[in-house]
Write a protein that holds these residues in place. Structure first.
Motif, short mmCIF file in Angstrom:
data_model
loop_
_atom_site.label_atom_id
_atom_site.label_comp_id
_atom_site.label_asym_id
_atom_site.label_seq_id
_atom_site.Cartn_x
_atom_site.Cartn_y
_atom_site.Cartn_z
N ARG A 50 -4.81 -5.33 -9.43
CA ARG A 50 -3.83 -4.60 -9.26
C ARG A 50 -2.72 -5.55 -8.81
O ARG A 50 -1.52 -5.22 -9.33
CB ARG A 50 -3.62 -3.36 -8.78
CG ARG A 50 -4.82 -2.16 -9.27
CD ARG A 50 -4.77 -0.82 -8.53
NE ARG A 50 -5.40 -1.52 -7.07
CZ ARG A 50 -5.68 -0.60 -6.18
NH1 ARG A 50 -5.53 0.69 -6.16
NH2 ARG A 50 -6.16 -1.18 -4.80
N GLU A 51 -2.92 -6.42 -8.30
CA GLU A 51 -1.99 -7.28 -7.43
C GLU A 51 -1.75 -8.80 -8.40
O GLU A 51 -0.68 -9.37 -8.23
CB GLU A 51 -2.46 -8.03 -6.32
CG GLU A 51 -2.68 -7.06 -5.06
CD GLU A 51 -1.34 -6.35 -4.73
OE1 GLU A 51 -0.35 -6.89 -4.78
OE2 GLU A 51 -1.38 -4.89 -4.63
N ARG A 105 -8.13 -8.26 -1.74
CA ARG A 105 -9.08 -7.71 -2.03
C ARG A 105 -8.82 -5.93 -1.85
O ARG A 105 -7.83 -5.93 -1.21
CB ARG A 105 -10.03 -8.24 -0.84
CG ARG A 105 -10.41 -9.54 -0.97
CD ARG A 105 -11.44 -9.83 -1.92
NE ARG A 105 -11.65 -11.27 -1.89
CZ ARG A 105 -12.65 -12.08 -2.76
NH1 ARG A 105 -13.26 -11.25 -3.67
NH2 ARG A 105 -13.11 -13.14 -2.72
N THR A 106 -9.67 -5.27 -2.68
CA THR A 106 -9.88 -3.82 -2.12
C THR A 106 -10.53 -3.70 -1.04
O THR A 106 -11.14 -4.49 -0.23
CB THR A 106 -10.65 -3.19 -3.62
OG1 THR A 106 -12.09 -3.57 -3.40
CG2 THR A 106 -9.90 -3.63 -4.70
N PRO A 107 -10.59 -2.27 -0.41
CA PRO A 107 -11.29 -2.01 0.45
C PRO A 107 -12.75 -2.21 0.54
O PRO A 107 -13.63 -2.57 1.59
CB PRO A 107 -11.15 -0.61 0.71
CG PRO A 107 -9.78 -0.25 0.23
CD PRO A 107 -9.72 -1.26 -1.03
N THR A 108 -13.43 -2.41 -0.71
CA THR A 108 -14.78 -2.61 -0.96
C THR A 108 -14.97 -4.27 -0.95
O THR A 108 -16.31 -4.66 -1.04
CB THR A 108 -15.40 -1.99 -2.01
OG1 THR A 108 -14.58 -2.47 -3.17
CG2 THR A 108 -15.21 -0.40 -1.98
N ASP A 153 -8.58 -7.54 -5.95
CA ASP A 153 -7.81 -6.51 -6.21
C ASP A 153 -6.77 -6.93 -7.62
O ASP A 153 -5.96 -7.35 -7.45
CB ASP A 153 -7.11 -6.14 -5.01
CG ASP A 153 -6.08 -4.78 -5.44
OD1 ASP A 153 -6.19 -4.26 -6.47
OD2 ASP A 153 -5.46 -4.37 -4.36
#
Length: 462
Positions: free
Chosen positions: A194-195, A185-188, A192
């Motif tokens: 990108r992973e 997960r992203t901070p939001t 994610d």
């Protein structure tokens, strides 16, 4: 003695007497004390070969009890047959049982429903119907390549995995290596991507068109022929989640050129089936769709018509025909409309051209009237739409605008837009669903029955 295997298709063309070895699967077995008859088929043609086994054979008693589906290798003499309906038969001198079928073999000498045969798709190719279907499929696949290669087109393999939605419809299968139960997960709190393996959302392609266009900008005339995917939760006889598409793309073509090629293409494929698959088509004409051969011959000899979408809608509305779906300018033509156009109002195959821009994809060239695009659909008797195509939008500013209007991000199509930045030219193309064509040529009414292992909602067996 001839030791090499001879295909039954070749054996049936021989003039007896001849010494041959055949290998195949037993369709039926009949026996008496004096003789046993094996009907053997190897898939090379529709017909089977009758093998006559005499008591002199060392394993005669074993052959008398041989079950349907067993694999055998037979050496013997090909002789004229006294029985009606078969010109020759094989008098066996030796019969080797290569692979015995268990008594539970589900294909017996009786009519099986297509629904039942879909449950055993791994075995159904041994039936008359499906052996014929897949011989025709093979022949037409070869005819596709022959048509384009003879015209100087280049065969291009476009990606099956893509980050672009060619249709803008969003019905795509996601490809990912992330743990779907606990993705990063992203901070939001969003996934994610990108992973992920490709570092961005990726999908199975719905079309090779966009990649094909880029190659047409360097090779002038290309075609793709490969699998495409739609995550459409549809359980109709015309839809599958995985199917094969033929998609030519041609630089320097306008919409009329596109239609001319599509007409020549369809006629060439139907002609190839009529000339090269006569035995199988005769079976379909007799057992599946009476009138099939006459219909195919009529299409091959017809001059395809052309009509504007607006005129087609007007003629449908004034026809007096009661349709399930209403007809008006801006409506997607349904199969009932398409069939009525080509079977009744026009009376032959017809291209409907210049559709409203709101119901067509972003890449189709906007016409000067501001409300239509240079699109075409080829309609044929019995099924309606067979081909969809268009002149592609070659103007960079217009294409960027239509991408945005479709709710897509032009940044995701930067590579595609480069073809308009660097030496853009008028170009066009079309798509033909291979399974749709096979349904038309064979008379089979369900797409699940013209593809080896159909992929449909909640069905990914085999």
């Amino acid at each position: 003695m001839q030791s090499a295997r001879t295909k039954i298709a070749s054996v049936l063309r021989l003039v007896p007497p001849a010494e041959v070895r055949v290998k195949g699967w037993v369709r039926t077995a009949r026996d008496s004390k004096q003789v046993a008859f094996l009907e053997v088929n190897d898939g090379s043609c529709f017909a089977s070969l009758q093998v006559v086994c005499s008591p002199e054979l060392a394993n005669f008693d074993e052959l008398r009890g041989l079950s349907t589906g067993s694999a055998v290798s037979v050496v013997g003499e090909l002789v004229p047959s006294p029985a009606q309906g078969q010109p020759v038969e094989l008098r066996a001198r030796s019969v080797e049982i290569v692979g015995r079928a268990e008594s539970s073999f589900p294909l017996q000498k009786k009519r099986h429903s297509f629904e039942f045969l879909r449950e055993i798709a791994h075995l159904r190719v041994r039936t008359n119907t499906f052996g014929a279907v897949f011989r025709v499929r093979s022949a037409l696949a070869q005819a596709v390549h022959s048509f384009f290669q003879a015209r100087g087109f280049f065969y291009v393999h476009t990606p099956i995995i893509t980050a672009s939605d060619a249709e803008g419809a969003g019905e795509m299968f996601r490809v990912t290596t992330l743990d779907v139960g606990a993705p990063p997960r992203t901070p939001t709190g969003a996934v994610d991507w990108r992973e992920d393996f490709f570092s961005k959302p990726s999908y199975l392609t719905v079309s090779g068109q966009l990649g094909g266009e880029t190659f047409a900008m360097g090779l002038s005339e290309i075609y793709t022929f490969g699998p495409t995917f739609r995550a459409e939760n549809s359980n109709t006889p015309r839809h599958a989640a995985e199917f094969w598409m033929i998609e030519p793309e041609m630089a320097w073509y306008d919409l009329d050129d596109d239609a001319d090629l599509a007409e020549a293409f369809v006629k060439a494929l139907l002609r190839a089936a009529l000339e090269g698959c006569g035995e199988d088509l005769a079976f379909f004409n007799d057992r599946v769709d009476r009138g099939l051969i006459a219909r195919l011959e009529a299409v091959v000899s017809a001059d395809f018509g052309r009509i504007d979408y607006a005129e087609a809608v007007d003629r449908l509305a004034k026809s007096g025909k009661s349709f399930e779906f209403p007809v008006f300018f801006g409506a997607n033509l349904q199969a009932e409309h398409e069939r009525y156009l080509t079977e009744t109002l026009i009376g032959r195959p017809v291209f409907v051209v210049n559709y409203p821009k709101e119901i067509k994809a972003f890449y189709m060239r906007r016409n000067d009237d501001g409300r239509t695009v240079a699109a075409m659909d080829l309609l044929v008797p019995k099924i309606g739409e067979l081909i969809g195509g268009s002149q592609r939008e070659e103007r960079l500013d217009v294409l960027e605008r239509t991408i945005r209007e479709s709710g897509l991000d032009p940044a995701g199509y930067s590579w595609y837009l480069d073809t308009r930045r660097f030496g853009t030219v008028p170009h066009a193309g079309f798509g033909l669903g291979f399974e749709r064509l096979l349904m038309y040529v064979t008379g089979m009414e369900n797409i699940r029955d013209v593809i080896p292992f159909p992929r449909t909602p909640r069905n990914c067996g085999f």
